[in-house]
Design an enzyme around this catalytic site. Sequence first.
Site, mmCIF file in Angstrom:
data_model
loop_
_atom_site.group_PDB
_atom_site.id
_atom_site.type_symbol
_atom_site.label_atom_id
_atom_site.label_comp_id
_atom_site.label_asym_id
_atom_site.label_seq_id
_atom_site.Cartn_x
_atom_site.Cartn_y
_atom_site.Cartn_z
ATOM 1 N N ASP A 31 -3.245 4.577 -5.913
ATOM 2 C CA ASP A 31 -3.281 4.135 -4.518
ATOM 3 C C ASP A 31 -4.543 4.700 -3.867
ATOM 4 O OD1 ASP A 31 -0.833 2.600 -4.019
ATOM 5 O OD2 ASP A 31 0.195 4.442 -4.591
ATOM 6 N N ASP A 171 5.719 -3.385 -4.950
ATOM 7 C CA ASP A 171 5.288 -2.015 -4.676
ATOM 8 C C ASP A 171 5.881 -1.480 -3.374
ATOM 9 O OD1 ASP A 171 3.897 0.361 -4.481
ATOM 10 O OD2 ASP A 171 1.932 -0.560 -4.164
#
Length: 208
Positions: A31, A171
């Site tokens: 991320d 996600d």
Amino acid sequence: MKISASFLNSKDVVKDLVKLNETDVDYIHLDIMDGKFVKNKTMPFSEMKNIYKYTSKRLDVHLMVENPMTYIPLYASLNTEYITFHVEINNDIEECLKLIKSYSIKAGLAIKPDTKVSELVPYLPLLDMILVMSVEPGFGGQTFIEETVNKINEVKSLLDSYHSLAVISVDGGINDITKVNCDKANILVAGSYIIKADNFQEKITSLR
Ligand code: DX5
Ligand code: ZN
């Protein structure tokens, strides 16, 4: 089902990456946040690139950044299978997707919970993955937004109607309960659910 592990919420990244490397997890989900597209900012590439010392897993890079062009060449230099950025950015999306592909890396577009699936249509021929966000991007440990089920169904119908072979990844807030909403997905990204456990493999197996 393939599983991609996010270490965004890890308190000891090196230890957790080493532990994840001993499991059968398919990808490490990176991320990346720039403090502009989302408020949070993650470590700079100069630090992030050291991940190669602790994992032999392929990387699934999720760019939550306003300008992917500056990040793509950096993350393309790692052991990267997918680079994904957001359809909501105010930059040339096609140019970014083509840049990813120029490195022979699979290209993905991520879509936030409130964005219409139709926004993806112009880019479908260039896409290898659609990353459906089941929380607002920005931080880990949030609760799965139930409406994501409809979003996944819509994305699946869109891909089928355009004969696209792009995979669907989901996600945010994934655990052994919320995963039942995601049977049309190909990849589940899970952070806290895996990282907070003692036995990572048990959690990964429960998501497959
Ligand atoms: C949210 C990130 C996710 C998140 C997943 O902005 O893109 O990858 O860290 O973590 P959990 O599974 O804790 O929601
Ligand atoms: Zn992510």
